[in-house]
Design an enzyme around this catalytic site. Structure first.
Site, mmCIF file in Angstrom:
data_model
loop_
_atom_site.group_PDB
_atom_site.id
_atom_site.type_symbol
_atom_site.label_atom_id
_atom_site.label_comp_id
_atom_site.label_asym_id
_atom_site.label_seq_id
_atom_site.Cartn_x
_atom_site.Cartn_y
_atom_site.Cartn_z
ATOM 1 N N CYS A 82 -2.179 -2.659 7.449
ATOM 2 C CA CYS A 82 -2.038 -3.586 6.315
ATOM 3 C C CYS A 82 -0.741 -4.387 6.353
ATOM 4 O O CYS A 82 -0.726 -5.553 5.952
ATOM 5 C CB CYS A 82 -2.225 -2.840 5.008
ATOM 6 N N ASP A 111 0.786 -1.243 0.000
ATOM 7 C CA ASP A 111 0.000 0.000 0.000
ATOM 8 C C ASP A 111 0.823 1.301 0.000
ATOM 9 O O ASP A 111 0.477 2.239 0.735
ATOM 10 C CB ASP A 111 -0.966 0.016 1.200
ATOM 11 N N LYS A 134 -7.084 -4.957 -3.084
ATOM 12 C CA LYS A 134 -7.860 -5.507 -1.960
ATOM 13 C C LYS A 134 -8.808 -4.470 -1.386
ATOM 14 O O LYS A 134 -8.636 -3.271 -1.630
ATOM 15 C CB LYS A 134 -6.909 -6.019 -0.878
HETATM 16 C C1 VGL Z 1 -4.761 0.810 5.585
HETATM 17 C C2 VGL Z 1 -6.294 1.800 6.968
HETATM 18 C C3 VGL Z 1 -7.279 1.637 6.023
HETATM 19 C C4 VGL Z 1 -3.337 0.383 5.374
HETATM 20 C C5 VGL Z 1 -5.727 0.629 4.626
HETATM 21 O O1 VGL Z 1 -2.883 0.312 4.233
HETATM 22 O O2 VGL Z 1 -2.662 0.105 6.391
HETATM 23 N N1 VGL Z 1 -5.055 1.374 6.751
HETATM 24 N N2 VGL Z 1 -6.989 1.051 4.849
#
Ligand code: VGL
Ligand code: ZN
Length: 208
Positions: free
Chosen positions: A156, A13, A111
């Site tokens: 994540c 991410d 995802k």
């Molecule tokens: C994430 C919060 C919401 C992450 C993704 O990538 O850690 N955190 N969505």
């Protein structure tokens, strides 16, 4: 550690919305880009994940009237933290961070695409039942060790690391190539859970 044919670098991410100026910025998040890029050249197998939500996603606070970001709500699969709207699929905020090298990635896993279910993990959605297919793809490539980097350490990255362990992989987190959000002690808790599960930490300078 010297990466070989059975090692995968999993870049979690590293997206515009999680970087400074984004919708859900991870403090100091842009500091991971240098180490992540340097690491990639030492791996034959590189995979990237993208948080990739529909506009009506259940994790967005503004889809819950009267609720505010960082509150928690009870959903059928358990507690869910509500977040500012982020990484809406196809938007600029969902794109890879500027400066992140992506051309070595052989696999991109998106995802969090089910409007009703979040997915911090790159392996298993928050309902703890729906698989993304990543474990199978890595098994077919005969990967046995996964080294994680990216954002965010306590969400994540941690969930992906724990699920990688549960799937039987040897798992390491490149500790200087991750950054956390830290809501309500989540960062310390995530490291404790990873340590208890046998996830190990390594400096990216020790890989090569
Ligand atoms: C994430 C919060 C919401 C992450 C993704 O990538 O850690 N955190 N969505
Ligand atoms: Zn998300």
């Amino acid at each position: 550690m010297t990466p070989g044919a059975a090692d995968l670098l999993l870049i979690v991410d590293v997206q515009v919305d999680f970087l400074p100026g984004g919708a859900l910025p991870v403090p100091d998040g842009d500091a991971v880009i240098g180490p992540v890029n340097a690491l990639q050249h030492r791996f034959r197998h590189v995979a990237l994940t993208q948080d990739w939500h529909p506009a009506d996603h259940v994790s967005f606070a503004d889809n819950h009237p009267g609720r505010a970001p960082y509150e928690s709500v009870a959903l059928p699969y358990g507690p869910q933290v509500l977040w500012p709207r982020h990484c809406v699929r196809g938007t600029a905020g969902a794109g890879f961070g500027p400066g992140l090298d992506t051309e070595r990635g052989g696999l991109v896993i998106r995802k969090g695409m089910d409007p009703r279910v979040d997915s911090y993990s790159a392996f298993l959605e928050a309902d703890r039942a729906t698989r993304t297919g990543l474990a199978g793809a890595l098994a077919e490539r005969e990967i046995s060790r996964v080294i994680l980097c990216g954002l965010a350490t306590d969400f994540c990255v941690a969930w992906s690391a724990l699920d990688a362990r549960a799937a039987g992989f040897d798992v390491w987190v490149a500790e200087d190539a991750v950054r956390g959000i830290d809501v309500g002690g989540s960062l310390a808790q995530a490291w404790a859970r990873m340590e208890a599960a046998g996830v190990r930490r390594i400096g990216s300078g020790e890989i090569g």
